[in-house]
Design a protein around this motif. Structure first.
Motif, mmCIF file in Angstrom:
data_model
loop_
_atom_site.group_PDB
_atom_site.id
_atom_site.type_symbol
_atom_site.label_atom_id
_atom_site.label_comp_id
_atom_site.label_asym_id
_atom_site.label_seq_id
_atom_site.Cartn_x
_atom_site.Cartn_y
_atom_site.Cartn_z
ATOM 1 N N PRO A 14 -7.597 -4.731 -1.997
ATOM 2 C CA PRO A 14 -7.983 -3.753 -0.971
ATOM 3 C C PRO A 14 -9.473 -3.395 -1.029
ATOM 4 C CG PRO A 14 -5.919 -3.104 -1.988
ATOM 5 C CD PRO A 14 -6.457 -4.231 -2.805
ATOM 6 N N ILE A 15 -10.038 -3.087 0.139
ATOM 7 C CA ILE A 15 -11.417 -2.595 0.200
ATOM 8 C C ILE A 15 -11.445 -1.072 0.240
ATOM 9 C CG2 ILE A 15 -12.339 -4.684 1.249
ATOM 10 C CD1 ILE A 15 -12.188 -3.343 3.968
ATOM 11 N N GLY A 16 -10.294 -0.463 0.233
ATOM 12 C CA GLY A 16 -10.201 0.994 0.247
ATOM 13 C C GLY A 16 -8.761 1.434 0.178
ATOM 14 N N ASN A 17 -8.040 1.219 1.247
ATOM 15 C CA ASN A 17 -6.635 1.634 1.330
ATOM 16 C C ASN A 17 -5.769 0.716 0.479
ATOM 17 O OD1 ASN A 17 -3.949 2.149 2.203
ATOM 18 N ND2 ASN A 17 -4.743 3.002 4.102
ATOM 19 N N LEU A 18 -5.143 1.277 -0.546
ATOM 20 C CA LEU A 18 -4.373 0.460 -1.488
ATOM 21 C C LEU A 18 -3.161 -0.205 -0.842
ATOM 22 C CD1 LEU A 18 -4.434 2.635 -4.744
ATOM 23 C CD2 LEU A 18 -5.936 0.750 -4.082
ATOM 24 N N GLN A 19 -2.707 0.323 0.295
ATOM 25 C CA GLN A 19 -1.563 -0.285 0.966
ATOM 26 C C GLN A 19 -1.899 -1.655 1.560
ATOM 27 O OE1 GLN A 19 0.938 2.423 3.416
ATOM 28 N NE2 GLN A 19 -0.498 4.023 2.782
ATOM 29 N N ASP A 20 -3.170 -2.006 1.562
ATOM 30 C CA ASP A 20 -3.569 -3.307 2.096
ATOM 31 C C ASP A 20 -3.391 -4.446 1.090
ATOM 32 O OD1 ASP A 20 -4.228 -2.222 4.538
ATOM 33 O OD2 ASP A 20 -6.335 -1.909 4.024
ATOM 34 N N LEU A 21 -2.969 -4.149 -0.126
ATOM 35 C CA LEU A 21 -2.632 -5.215 -1.068
ATOM 36 C C LEU A 21 -1.295 -5.819 -0.643
ATOM 37 C CD1 LEU A 21 -3.657 -6.615 -3.663
ATOM 38 C CD2 LEU A 21 -2.128 -5.119 -4.940
ATOM 39 N N THR A 22 -1.268 -7.114 -0.389
ATOM 40 C CA THR A 22 -0.076 -7.739 0.189
ATOM 41 C C THR A 22 1.022 -7.921 -0.860
ATOM 42 O OG1 THR A 22 -0.777 -10.012 -0.287
ATOM 43 C CG2 THR A 22 -1.589 -9.023 1.761
ATOM 44 N N PRO A 23 2.268 -7.985 -0.408
ATOM 45 C CA PRO A 23 3.367 -8.262 -1.346
ATOM 46 C C PRO A 23 3.163 -9.559 -2.115
ATOM 47 C CG PRO A 23 4.246 -7.480 0.730
ATOM 48 C CD PRO A 23 2.770 -7.687 0.953
ATOM 49 N N ARG A 24 2.625 -10.576 -1.451
ATOM 50 C CA ARG A 24 2.384 -11.842 -2.148
ATOM 51 C C ARG A 24 1.342 -11.666 -3.246
ATOM 52 N NH1 ARG A 24 -0.819 -17.029 0.110
ATOM 53 N NH2 ARG A 24 -0.415 -18.443 -1.634
ATOM 54 N N ALA A 25 0.278 -10.909 -2.957
ATOM 55 C CA ALA A 25 -0.740 -10.668 -3.979
ATOM 56 C C ALA A 25 -0.137 -9.953 -5.183
ATOM 57 C CB ALA A 25 -1.887 -9.854 -3.385
ATOM 58 N N LEU A 26 0.725 -8.977 -4.936
ATOM 59 C CA LEU A 26 1.391 -8.279 -6.040
ATOM 60 C C LEU A 26 2.193 -9.247 -6.900
ATOM 61 C CD1 LEU A 26 2.667 -5.038 -4.257
ATOM 62 C CD2 LEU A 26 1.066 -5.137 -6.176
ATOM 63 N N ASP A 27 2.951 -10.130 -6.256
ATOM 64 C CA ASP A 27 3.759 -11.103 -7.005
ATOM 65 C C ASP A 27 2.873 -12.002 -7.864
ATOM 66 O OD1 ASP A 27 6.069 -10.092 -5.927
ATOM 67 O OD2 ASP A 27 6.253 -11.641 -4.369
ATOM 68 N N GLN A 48 -3.098 -0.546 -12.639
ATOM 69 C CA GLN A 48 -2.263 0.545 -13.146
ATOM 70 C C GLN A 48 -1.490 1.208 -12.016
ATOM 71 O OE1 GLN A 48 -5.050 3.047 -15.197
ATOM 72 N NE2 GLN A 48 -5.329 1.610 -16.896
ATOM 73 N N HIS A 49 -2.114 1.341 -10.849
ATOM 74 C CA HIS A 49 -1.451 1.963 -9.701
ATOM 75 C C HIS A 49 -0.175 1.218 -9.328
ATOM 76 C CE1 HIS A 49 -1.109 4.105 -5.846
ATOM 77 N NE2 HIS A 49 -0.785 2.936 -5.321
ATOM 78 N N PHE A 50 -0.211 -0.111 -9.457
ATOM 79 C CA PHE A 50 0.944 -0.925 -9.080
ATOM 80 C C PHE A 50 1.790 -1.338 -10.284
ATOM 81 C CE2 PHE A 50 -1.834 -1.544 -5.377
ATOM 82 C CZ PHE A 50 -0.940 -1.285 -4.353
ATOM 83 N N GLY A 51 1.476 -0.803 -11.445
ATOM 84 C CA GLY A 51 2.266 -1.112 -12.632
ATOM 85 C C GLY A 51 2.156 -2.560 -13.073
ATOM 86 N N VAL A 108 -7.887 -28.990 -10.591
ATOM 87 C CA VAL A 108 -6.981 -27.843 -10.581
ATOM 88 C C VAL A 108 -6.720 -27.415 -9.135
ATOM 89 C CG1 VAL A 108 -6.778 -25.385 -11.180
ATOM 90 C CG2 VAL A 108 -7.713 -27.027 -12.845
ATOM 91 N N ARG A 109 -5.485 -27.074 -8.839
ATOM 92 C CA ARG A 109 -5.154 -26.541 -7.514
ATOM 93 C C ARG A 109 -5.712 -25.135 -7.383
ATOM 94 N NH1 ARG A 109 0.316 -23.914 -5.732
ATOM 95 N NH2 ARG A 109 0.056 -23.751 -3.461
ATOM 96 N N VAL A 110 -6.458 -24.889 -6.299
ATOM 97 C CA VAL A 110 -6.988 -23.553 -5.991
ATOM 98 C C VAL A 110 -6.253 -23.046 -4.769
ATOM 99 C CG1 VAL A 110 -9.018 -22.196 -5.394
ATOM 100 C CG2 VAL A 110 -9.232 -24.135 -6.982
ATOM 101 N N CYS A 111 -5.600 -21.911 -4.902
ATOM 102 C CA CYS A 111 -4.715 -21.395 -3.859
ATOM 103 C C CYS A 111 -5.201 -20.026 -3.378
ATOM 104 C CB CYS A 111 -3.295 -21.287 -4.404
ATOM 105 S SG CYS A 111 -2.092 -20.693 -3.209
ATOM 106 N N PRO A 112 -5.626 -19.900 -2.122
ATOM 107 C CA PRO A 112 -6.048 -18.590 -1.621
ATOM 108 C C PRO A 112 -4.865 -17.686 -1.319
ATOM 109 C CG PRO A 112 -6.177 -20.206 0.141
ATOM 110 C CD PRO A 112 -5.757 -20.959 -1.107
ATOM 111 N N VAL A 113 -5.005 -16.418 -1.666
ATOM 112 C CA VAL A 113 -4.011 -15.402 -1.312
ATOM 113 C C VAL A 113 -4.742 -14.406 -0.422
ATOM 114 C CG1 VAL A 113 -2.370 -13.697 -2.180
ATOM 115 C CG2 VAL A 113 -2.843 -15.771 -3.513
ATOM 116 N N PRO A 114 -4.679 -14.598 0.896
ATOM 117 C CA PRO A 114 -5.539 -13.828 1.811
ATOM 118 C C PRO A 114 -5.196 -12.350 1.841
ATOM 119 C CG PRO A 114 -4.612 -15.788 2.879
ATOM 120 C CD PRO A 114 -3.868 -15.592 1.606
#
Length: 283
Positions: A14-27, A48-51, A108-114
């Protein structure tokens, strides 16, 4: 049997709002063996916010070349790694280029997580043409270098964007006014996705006065989205007499004054004559 090669995930945060972190990024951040972060202390608050308890290591401008060698060794040994910056998409005016390049060169495979990216967020809300655009990163910090870069960009017909530090914002806008003229449309996108988000578009002369008159607008992360120069075809070529008038005035007056007086004498728009005057004066 050799271990399979790991994957390097380039993860937008996220650039500010933490809700903008995607479920895929969390995984991804939870599942990788190691997170390479621009600033581990800064990123610790997000994790820490997302455990997220995944170990982190610093990978920033000052150590990236050497650190990348060791990180690629881990990838080749089979570990999956994630690369994050302090905010937004890594490599976009942030570290990560050397790691990504070395990883790709090693097979190495480089995989973007947008996810979040300040320049794309600003462009999407600016209301300026977005079918073609250019990103210039940060302009030089000193006035002379900044004006030289702006002069090189003055004729760019695409919408273009720069990042700017809050303590240099007003100086940057004033230099834009000097080089691009007061009529050029510019959008200031500040503190995107945060509590005091501001998206203000106006002709440069008006925008400079607005920012100068409100110190709150000189705080936080800033993106400037600049209208491209008009594209003219041969049918719009200036009358030779107009060019000659401008040339004569340039012999006696500074660029800005010569363009303004030529506009009054000929009826041609001042900004157009200003750009022509810059090219004729060699600035």
């Amino acid at each position: 049997m050799s271990s399979p090669v790991g994957t390097l995930y380039v993860v937008a945060t996220p650039i500010g709002n933490l809700q903008d972190l995607t479920p895929r990024a969390l995984d991804v951040l939870r599942s990788v063996s190691l997170i390479a972060a621009e600033d581990t202390r800064h990123s610790a608050r997000l994790l820490q916010h997302f455990g997220i308890n995944t170990p982190t290591t610093a990978c920033h401008d000052h150590n990236e070349r050497d650190k990348s060698v060791r990180l690629v060794e881990r990838l080749l040994a089979g570990d999956d790694l994630a690369l994050i910056s302090d905010a937004g998409t890594p490599l976009i005016s942030d570290p990560g280029f050397h790691l990504v390049r070395q990883a790709r060169e090693a097979g190495v495979r480089v995989c973007p997580v947008p996810g979040a990216c300040a320049l794309i967020a600003a462009l999407s809300a600016a209301g300026l043409p977005s079918d073609r655009f250019a990103f210039e990163g940060f302009l030089p910090a000193k006035t002379q270098g900044r004006r030289q870069r702006l002069q090189a960009l003055a004729g760019e017909s695409r919408t273009w964007m720069v990042y700017e530090a809050p303590h240099r914002l007003l100086e940057c806008l004033q230099d834009m006014l000097e080089v691009l003229g007061g009529e050029r449309q510019v959008v200031l996108a500040r503190e995107l996705t945060k509590t005091f988000e501001t998206i203000k578009g106006a002709p440069l002369a008006e925008l400079v006065d607005w920012v100068a008159g409100d110190s709150d607008q000189q705080r936080g992360e800033c993106v400037l989205v600049v209208e491209g120069a008009p594209v003219r075809d041969d049918a719009e070529a200036l009358d030779p007499a107009v060019e000659r008038t401008l040339e004569v005035l340039l012999e006696e007056l500074p660029v800005k004054q010569a363009a303004a007086l030529a506009a009054k004498l000929t009826g041609v728009k001042k900004n157009r004559l200003y750009q022509l005057a810059l090219s004729k004066s060699g600035n």
